[in-house]
Design a protein around this motif. Structure first.
Motif, PDB file in Angstrom:
ATOM      1  N   LYS A  54     -49.576  47.072  59.002  1.00 45.50           N
ATOM      2  CA  LYS A  54     -50.415  48.227  59.299  1.00 45.50           C
ATOM      3  C   LYS A  54     -50.043  49.423  58.423  1.00 45.50           C
ATOM      4  CE  LYS A  54     -51.613  51.346  63.063  1.00 45.50           C
ATOM      5  NZ  LYS A  54     -51.278  51.782  64.406  1.00 45.50           N
ATOM      6  N   VAL A  55     -48.767  49.757  58.365  1.00 49.99           N
ATOM      7  CA  VAL A  55     -48.309  50.917  57.592  1.00 49.99           C
ATOM      8  C   VAL A  55     -48.576  50.704  56.101  1.00 49.99           C
ATOM      9  CG1 VAL A  55     -46.251  52.200  56.884  1.00 49.99           C
ATOM     10  CG2 VAL A  55     -46.606  51.657  59.285  1.00 49.99           C
ATOM     11  N   SER A  56     -48.298  49.510  55.617  1.00 48.77           N
ATOM     12  CA  SER A  56     -48.499  49.220  54.193  1.00 48.77           C
ATOM     13  C   SER A  56     -49.974  49.233  53.814  1.00 48.77           C
ATOM     14  CB  SER A  56     -47.896  47.861  53.852  1.00 48.77           C
ATOM     15  OG  SER A  56     -46.543  47.823  54.174  1.00 48.77           O
ATOM     16  N   SER A  57     -50.831  48.773  54.708  1.00 43.51           N
ATOM     17  CA  SER A  57     -52.269  48.726  54.421  1.00 43.51           C
ATOM     18  C   SER A  57     -52.901  50.112  54.398  1.00 43.51           C
ATOM     19  CB  SER A  57     -52.978  47.854  55.458  1.00 43.51           C
ATOM     20  OG  SER A  57     -52.524  46.529  55.367  1.00 43.51           O
ATOM     21  N   GLU A  58     -52.273  51.078  55.047  1.00 37.65           N
ATOM     22  CA  GLU A  58     -52.824  52.439  55.068  1.00 37.65           C
ATOM     23  C   GLU A  58     -52.913  53.035  53.673  1.00 37.65           C
ATOM     24  OE1 GLU A  58     -50.468  54.638  57.904  1.00 37.65           O
ATOM     25  OE2 GLU A  58     -51.443  53.665  59.607  1.00 37.65           O
ATOM     26  N   VAL A  59     -52.018  52.660  52.772  1.00 35.87           N
ATOM     27  CA  VAL A  59     -52.056  53.154  51.391  1.00 35.87           C
ATOM     28  C   VAL A  59     -53.361  52.728  50.728  1.00 35.87           C
ATOM     29  CG1 VAL A  59     -50.955  53.002  49.119  1.00 35.87           C
ATOM     30  CG2 VAL A  59     -49.547  53.176  51.176  1.00 35.87           C
ATOM     31  N   ALA A  60     -53.703  51.441  50.844  1.00 37.05           N
ATOM     32  CA  ALA A  60     -54.943  50.934  50.259  1.00 37.05           C
ATOM     33  C   ALA A  60     -56.156  51.562  50.933  1.00 37.05           C
ATOM     34  CB  ALA A  60     -55.003  49.413  50.376  1.00 37.05           C
ATOM     35  N   ASP A  61     -56.107  51.702  52.255  1.00 39.47           N
ATOM     36  CA  ASP A  61     -57.226  52.301  52.991  1.00 39.47           C
ATOM     37  C   ASP A  61     -57.465  53.734  52.540  1.00 39.47           C
ATOM     38  OD1 ASP A  61     -57.344  49.921  54.345  1.00 39.47           O
ATOM     39  OD2 ASP A  61     -56.384  50.684  56.164  1.00 39.47           O
ATOM     40  N   ASP A  62     -56.390  54.500  52.346  1.00 37.33           N
ATOM     41  CA  ASP A  62     -56.523  55.893  51.891  1.00 37.33           C
ATOM     42  C   ASP A  62     -57.159  55.971  50.507  1.00 37.33           C
ATOM     43  OD1 ASP A  62     -55.411  56.733  54.253  1.00 37.33           O
ATOM     44  OD2 ASP A  62     -53.409  57.100  53.412  1.00 37.33           O
ATOM     45  N   GLU A  63     -56.799  55.043  49.629  1.00 39.79           N
ATOM     46  CA  GLU A  63     -57.387  55.027  48.289  1.00 39.79           C
ATOM     47  C   GLU A  63     -58.886  54.730  48.352  1.00 39.79           C
ATOM     48  OE1 GLU A  63     -55.321  52.685  45.357  1.00 39.79           O
ATOM     49  OE2 GLU A  63     -53.383  53.380  46.082  1.00 39.79           O
ATOM     50  N   VAL A  64     -59.278  53.828  49.231  1.00 44.30           N
ATOM     51  CA  VAL A  64     -60.701  53.483  49.379  1.00 44.30           C
ATOM     52  C   VAL A  64     -61.469  54.680  49.935  1.00 44.30           C
ATOM     53  CG1 VAL A  64     -62.351  52.003  50.584  1.00 44.30           C
ATOM     54  CG2 VAL A  64     -60.303  51.016  49.572  1.00 44.30           C
ATOM     55  N   VAL A  65     -60.899  55.353  50.917  1.00 45.54           N
ATOM     56  CA  VAL A  65     -61.547  56.543  51.492  1.00 45.54           C
ATOM     57  C   VAL A  65     -61.739  57.587  50.404  1.00 45.54           C
ATOM     58  CG1 VAL A  65     -61.223  58.483  53.071  1.00 45.54           C
ATOM     59  CG2 VAL A  65     -60.779  56.177  53.854  1.00 45.54           C
ATOM     60  N   SER A  66     -60.721  57.785  49.590  1.00 47.19           N
ATOM     61  CA  SER A  66     -60.805  58.763  48.508  1.00 47.19           C
ATOM     62  C   SER A  66     -61.882  58.383  47.488  1.00 47.19           C
ATOM     63  CB  SER A  66     -59.439  58.867  47.822  1.00 47.19           C
ATOM     64  OG  SER A  66     -59.491  59.763  46.747  1.00 47.19           O
ATOM     65  N   ALA A  67     -61.938  57.104  47.132  1.00 50.75           N
ATOM     66  CA  ALA A  67     -62.943  56.639  46.169  1.00 50.75           C
ATOM     67  C   ALA A  67     -64.357  56.772  46.739  1.00 50.75           C
ATOM     68  CB  ALA A  67     -62.659  55.194  45.775  1.00 50.75           C
ATOM     69  N   LEU A  68     -64.529  56.454  48.027  1.00 50.08           N
ATOM     70  CA  LEU A  68     -65.840  56.586  48.667  1.00 50.08           C
ATOM     71  C   LEU A  68     -66.278  58.042  48.678  1.00 50.08           C
ATOM     72  CD1 LEU A  68     -68.223  55.384  50.253  1.00 50.08           C
ATOM     73  CD2 LEU A  68     -66.882  55.742  52.328  1.00 50.08           C
ATOM     74  N   TYR A  69     -65.358  58.927  49.014  1.00 50.84           N
ATOM     75  CA  TYR A  69     -65.647  60.355  49.045  1.00 50.84           C
ATOM     76  C   TYR A  69     -66.070  60.845  47.649  1.00 50.84           C
ATOM     77  CZ  TYR A  69     -64.905  65.364  49.674  1.00 50.84           C
ATOM     78  OH  TYR A  69     -65.070  66.725  49.711  1.00 50.84           O
ATOM     79  N   LYS A  70     -65.320  60.426  46.646  1.00 50.42           N
ATOM     80  CA  LYS A  70     -65.620  60.814  45.260  1.00 50.42           C
ATOM     81  C   LYS A  70     -67.000  60.292  44.852  1.00 50.42           C
ATOM     82  CE  LYS A  70     -63.557  60.327  40.670  1.00 50.42           C
ATOM     83  NZ  LYS A  70     -62.455  59.745  39.904  1.00 50.42           N
ATOM     84  N   ARG A  71     -67.298  59.049  45.211  1.00 54.22           N
ATOM     85  CA  ARG A  71     -68.590  58.442  44.866  1.00 54.22           C
ATOM     86  C   ARG A  71     -69.742  59.128  45.597  1.00 54.22           C
ATOM     87  NH1 ARG A  71     -71.888  56.955  41.670  1.00 54.22           N
ATOM     88  NH2 ARG A  71     -72.967  54.996  41.841  1.00 54.22           N
ATOM     89  N   ALA A  72     -69.509  59.539  46.824  1.00 53.97           N
ATOM     90  CA  ALA A  72     -70.557  60.204  47.606  1.00 53.97           C
ATOM     91  C   ALA A  72     -70.920  61.558  47.011  1.00 53.97           C
ATOM     92  CB  ALA A  72     -70.104  60.376  49.056  1.00 53.97           C
ATOM     93  N   LEU A  73     -69.949  62.259  46.460  1.00 61.94           N
ATOM     94  CA  LEU A  73     -70.199  63.591  45.907  1.00 61.94           C
ATOM     95  C   LEU A  73     -70.581  63.578  44.437  1.00 61.94           C
ATOM     96  CD1 LEU A  73     -67.302  65.598  47.565  1.00 61.94           C
ATOM     97  CD2 LEU A  73     -69.680  65.407  48.295  1.00 61.94           C
ATOM     98  N   GLY A  74     -70.271  62.498  43.738  1.00 58.71           N
ATOM     99  CA  GLY A  74     -70.494  62.456  42.299  1.00 58.71           C
ATOM    100  C   GLY A  74     -69.270  63.013  41.598  1.00 58.71           C
ATOM    101  N   TYR A  75     -69.119  62.683  40.326  1.00 62.58           N
ATOM    102  CA  TYR A  75     -67.949  63.148  39.587  1.00 62.58           C
ATOM    103  C   TYR A  75     -68.221  63.075  38.095  1.00 62.58           C
ATOM    104  CZ  TYR A  75     -67.150  58.102  39.315  1.00 62.58           C
ATOM    105  OH  TYR A  75     -67.298  56.755  39.111  1.00 62.58           O
ATOM    106  N   ASP A  76     -67.370  63.763  37.334  1.00 63.07           N
ATOM    107  CA  ASP A  76     -67.448  63.744  35.881  1.00 63.07           C
ATOM    108  C   ASP A  76     -66.358  62.828  35.345  1.00 63.07           C
ATOM    109  OD1 ASP A  76     -69.561  65.600  35.693  1.00 63.07           O
ATOM    110  OD2 ASP A  76     -68.156  67.260  35.948  1.00 63.07           O
ATOM    111  N   VAL A  77     -66.678  62.108  34.289  1.00 59.58           N
ATOM    112  CA  VAL A  77     -65.713  61.209  33.676  1.00 59.58           C
ATOM    113  C   VAL A  77     -65.753  61.434  32.159  1.00 59.58           C
ATOM    114  CG1 VAL A  77     -67.331  59.265  33.490  1.00 59.58           C
ATOM    115  CG2 VAL A  77     -64.882  58.830  33.584  1.00 59.58           C
ATOM    116  N   GLU A  78     -64.601  61.344  31.522  1.00 57.07           N
ATOM    117  CA  GLU A  78     -64.516  61.524  30.084  1.00 57.07           C
ATOM    118  C   GLU A  78     -64.269  60.167  29.443  1.00 57.07           C
ATOM    119  OE1 GLU A  78     -61.294  63.773  27.677  1.00 57.07           O
ATOM    120  OE2 GLU A  78     -62.718  65.271  28.396  1.00 57.07           O
ATOM    121  N   GLU A  79     -65.149  59.800  28.495  1.00 54.89           N
ATOM    122  CA  GLU A  79     -65.016  58.520  27.810  1.00 54.89           C
ATOM    123  C   GLU A  79     -64.711  58.753  26.342  1.00 54.89           C
ATOM    124  OE1 GLU A  79     -68.684  56.401  28.276  1.00 54.89           O
ATOM    125  OE2 GLU A  79     -68.209  55.764  30.315  1.00 54.89           O
ATOM    126  N   THR A  80     -63.964  57.855  25.739  1.00 53.95           N
ATOM    127  CA  THR A  80     -63.689  57.911  24.311  1.00 53.95           C
ATOM    128  C   THR A  80     -64.657  56.956  23.629  1.00 53.95           C
ATOM    129  OG1 THR A  80     -61.359  58.340  24.762  1.00 53.95           O
ATOM    130  CG2 THR A  80     -61.913  57.617  22.551  1.00 53.95           C
TER     131      THR A  80
END
Length: 170
Positions: free
Chosen positions: A69-95
């Protein structure tokens, strides 16, 4: 000799627990796998046991459940962060590397430039976030049934398909 072979097959002897056989000493590997998003099936493969065995270990060892449970929370937090970022949109820099060839075809010039791109907000991600995080957007419906009152159910008589069509046409 056949008796010795039979003793080796099957479950381990009772004095060795499943936890000791599969989990003990591998806590760090389990933690890392869970942080990377491993599910129970992935953990079973990592530990070299079956899914049913892993479920038995979970049932008998609450400390193992807590580790997962404790170890899986790290992955869950990353997914929540990615979902939040995707919901709001974001800028990315490509080479981007461009190669320009002279009209004669002899000379080549290589340009490396950085391009900023905007990834627009994703409506599906917004809806998913809102449905799971706010009560106003939830699909869940709370239904309270008063069990002290009788419930009347009326069942309409069965009509054949032909009779239904005749009734609709009239």
């Amino acid at each position: 000799m056949e008796e010795q072979e039979k003793k080796r097959m099957g479950r381990p002897p009772e004095n060795i627990s499943l936890y000791d056989k599969y989990v003990a000493g591998k806590e760090e590997e389990i933690e890392q796998a869970c942080e990377k998003g491993a599910d129970l099936k992935g953990l079973a493969n990592l530990l070299g046991c079956g899914l049913t065995t892993l479920k038995r270990i979970k049932k008998a060892h609450p400390e193992f459940v807590e580790l997962i449970k404790v170890s899986s929370e790290v992955a869950d937090d990353e997914v929540v962060s990615a979902l939040y970022k995707r919901a709001l949109g974001y800028d990315v820099e490509e080479t981007v590397t461009e190669v320009k060839v002279s009209p004669s075809g002899a000379a080549q010039t290589t340009y490396v430039k950085k391009v900023k791109k905007h990834v627009p907000p994703d409506t599906t991600a917004m809806i998913f976030w809102l449905k799971n995080r706010t009560k106003e957007w939830s699909d869940r419906q709370d239904v309270n049934i008063d069990t002290t009152q009788p419930i009347n159910i009326t069942i309409a008589p069965y009509k054949k398909k032909e009779e239904q069509q005749n009734t609709e046409n009239e």
